[in-house]
Motif scaffolding. Structure first.
Motif: not given
Length: 214
Positions: A5, A7-8, A10-12, A14-15
């Motif tokens: 959760n 990692g997701i 952080k990805s969101i 960064l996006l």
């Protein structure tokens, strides 16, 4: 599971950050007039009270319309300069033609004056000849009516050319009247008067020298 959760998330994040940066860059480039996205970012400009650069807005110290006017003015001046150069060349050509015409006119005038002078000289010589011929004819007629001794005394006072012309005129008059010319008689009496050498010289000249205007 917790790590997944995180990692997701952080990805969101960064996006979202990338999208924000991209939109911010587009917004900034649109504001500078590098790209055209005014319709998309128009609400944002209104919120912040900004005016983006446009193709007709000022891009330098002078507006675009001023640049166009300057270009047109420069081209107009260039056309005027070319026209002036053409006029200068035409004027130069006209001056050359006028100089050539003046030279030709002067040459023609000189030729005319020379021709007039030759005609005048010729007329004077003819008049001189006519006057001289009349005088010689008058003297010959006068001498024909005198005794030979007296006529020779008159002849000796003239130069050789006058004597020759008088003797020739005497021959001419005698031929016209079909009488005997006194020329040979006068030459004989010149010898008797002690002028034998002169009489011989005159006879030689009459034989060798043609008649002339002089």
């Amino acid at each position: 599971m917790a790590r997944g959760n995180g990692g997701i998330g952080k990805s969101i994040f960064l996006l979202i950050l990338i999208i924000i940066l991209v939109l911010g860059g587009l917004l900034w480039f649109d504001y500078l007039g590098v790209i055209k996205a005014k319709k998309v970012f128009a609400p944002v400009y209104k919120i912040f009270g900004l005016t983006p650069q446009t193709s007709v807005s000022a891009t330098a110290s002078k507006p675009l319309t001023a640049d166009l006017d300057d270009d047109r003015l420069a081209k107009a001046w260039e056309g005027v300069e070319i026209r002036n150069q053409e006029l200068d060349k035409r004027e130069s050509d006209i001056v050359k033609v006028e100089e050539q015409n003046e030279a030709i006119a002067k040459e023609l005038e000189d030729r005319k004056n020379s021709q007039d002078e030759r005609e005048k000289t010729f007329e004077n010589r003819v008049k001189k000849y006519d006057d001289r011929n009349k005088n010689i004819e008058a003297i010959t007629a006068y001498l024909n009516n005198m005794p030979p001794e007296s006529a020779v005394a008159q002849l000796l006072a003239h130069d050789d050319q006058d004597v020759i012309d008088i003797l020739r005129k005497a021959d001419e008059i005698a031929a016209e009247k079909k009488t005997v010319s006194m020329s040979s008689t006068w030459l004989m009496y010149m010898g008797k008067a002690g002028q034998s050498e002169r009489a011989s010289e005159i006879e030689r000249k009459m034989a060798n020298k043609p008649e002339s205007l002089d």
